[in-house]
Design a protein around this motif. Structure first.
Motif, PDB file in Angstrom:
ATOM      1  N   VAL A  72      13.373  -7.104 -23.245  1.00 42.33           N
ATOM      2  CA  VAL A  72      12.623  -7.340 -21.717  1.00 42.33           C
ATOM      3  C   VAL A  72      12.120  -8.481 -22.592  1.00 42.33           C
ATOM      4  N   LEU A  73      12.470  -9.306 -21.444  1.00 40.63           N
ATOM      5  CA  LEU A  73      12.569 -10.820 -22.154  1.00 40.63           C
ATOM      6  C   LEU A  73      10.929 -11.147 -21.222  1.00 40.63           C
ATOM      7  N   MET A  77       7.057  -8.946 -26.086  1.00 43.03           N
ATOM      8  CA  MET A  77       8.299  -7.976 -26.812  1.00 43.03           C
ATOM      9  C   MET A  77       9.186  -9.158 -28.032  1.00 43.03           C
ATOM     10  N   GLU A  78       8.739 -10.283 -28.152  1.00 44.65           N
ATOM     11  CA  GLU A  78       9.858 -11.242 -28.696  1.00 44.65           C
ATOM     12  C   GLU A  78      10.334 -10.313 -30.097  1.00 44.65           C
ATOM     13  N   TRP A  79       9.227  -9.350 -30.694  1.00 43.68           N
ATOM     14  CA  TRP A  79       9.673  -8.821 -31.642  1.00 43.68           C
ATOM     15  C   TRP A  79      10.489  -8.122 -32.043  1.00 43.68           C
ATOM     16  N   LYS A  80      10.716  -7.096 -30.659  1.00 42.56           N
ATOM     17  CA  LYS A  80      11.896  -6.548 -30.204  1.00 42.56           C
ATOM     18  C   LYS A  80      13.456  -7.335 -30.608  1.00 42.56           C
ATOM     19  N   LEU A  81      13.287  -8.367 -29.370  1.00 42.82           N
ATOM     20  CA  LEU A  81      14.039  -9.422 -28.881  1.00 42.82           C
ATOM     21  C   LEU A  81      14.844  -9.665 -30.715  1.00 42.82           C
ATOM     22  N   SER A  82      14.102 -10.429 -31.779  1.00 40.88           N
ATOM     23  CA  SER A  82      14.104 -11.078 -32.832  1.00 40.88           C
ATOM     24  C   SER A  82      15.017  -9.567 -33.815  1.00 40.88           C
ATOM     25  N   GLU A  83      14.806  -8.372 -33.007  1.00 45.12           N
ATOM     26  CA  GLU A  83      14.554  -7.292 -34.473  1.00 45.12           C
ATOM     27  C   GLU A  83      16.266  -7.580 -34.066  1.00 45.12           C
ATOM     28  N   LEU A  84      16.879  -7.734 -32.986  1.00 47.09           N
ATOM     29  CA  LEU A  84      18.178  -7.149 -32.020  1.00 47.09           C
ATOM     30  C   LEU A  84      18.923  -8.423 -32.276  1.00 47.09           C
ATOM     31  N   PHE A  85      18.351 -10.353 -32.619  1.00 48.43           N
ATOM     32  CA  PHE A  85      19.682 -10.651 -33.046  1.00 48.43           C
ATOM     33  C   PHE A  85      19.445 -11.294 -34.499  1.00 48.43           C
ATOM     34  N   GLU A  93      15.147 -14.621 -41.098  1.00 51.92           N
ATOM     35  CA  GLU A  93      12.777 -13.521 -40.794  1.00 51.92           C
ATOM     36  C   GLU A  93      12.710 -15.785 -40.584  1.00 51.92           C
ATOM     37  N   ASN A  94      11.403 -15.223 -40.115  1.00 54.63           N
ATOM     38  CA  ASN A  94      10.787 -16.253 -39.854  1.00 54.63           C
ATOM     39  C   ASN A  94      11.197 -17.445 -39.419  1.00 54.63           C
TER      40      ASN A  94
END
Length: 146
Positions: A72-73, A77-85, A93-94
């Motif tokens: 979800v954008l 949920m930005e943490w999950k998007l970061s984990e994907l990329f 990281e960061n």
């Protein structure tokens, strides 16, 4: 056998494949594709853009397994998007990066699978879900190293 469109009066013989659930653990994956969609919202999330990502998880003992995950954008949920990329080496990281969805198909990485149960037609079924994606270090150019 070549894949083709069936006609209304064609003969058929192939049965459904057995649904495989892998044991919980760490596996290699390849992203096959993603689809742009819209979430309906729920809980604290409003309706918003969503990516449906299709992973092929490598089964070391047989047929590979397909796992579908929704991303979800939304800023919460930005943490999950970061984990994907990070999982496919497109983000460190960061690091602040623009999401490059076009580079996801064919990307590889490593993940931890979990097993989830759900009920359908009064029957308990199990599926694999991605518990987490491990960060993939991108290769940086270093002169003289290949």
């Amino acid at each position: 056998m070549d894949e083709r469109e069936l006609q209304w009066d064609d003969y058929i013989e192939r049965d459904a494949k057995e649904f495989i659930t892998l044991p919980e653990g760490d596996y290699d994956f390849t992203i096959e594709k993603f689809e742009r969609a819209r979430s309906k919202g729920g809980g604290k999330l409003p309706p918003c853009n969503m990516a449906i990502v299709y992973f092929t998880v490598k089964n070391p003992h047989g047929e590979d397994v397909s796992v579908k995950e929704n991303y979800v954008l939304h800023t919460s949920m930005e943490w999950k998007l970061s984990e994907l990329f990070r999982g496919v080496g497109q983000k460190q990281e960061n690091e602040r990066v623009q999401m490059n969805w076009g580079m996801l198909p064919g990307a590889t990485g490593r993940c931890k699978l979990k097993i989830e149960e759900y009920k359908k037609d009064n029957e308990t079924r199990t599926i694999n879900r991605i518990d987490r994606l491990y960060p993939k270090e991108s290769r940086k150019f270093e002169p003289g190293k290949f």
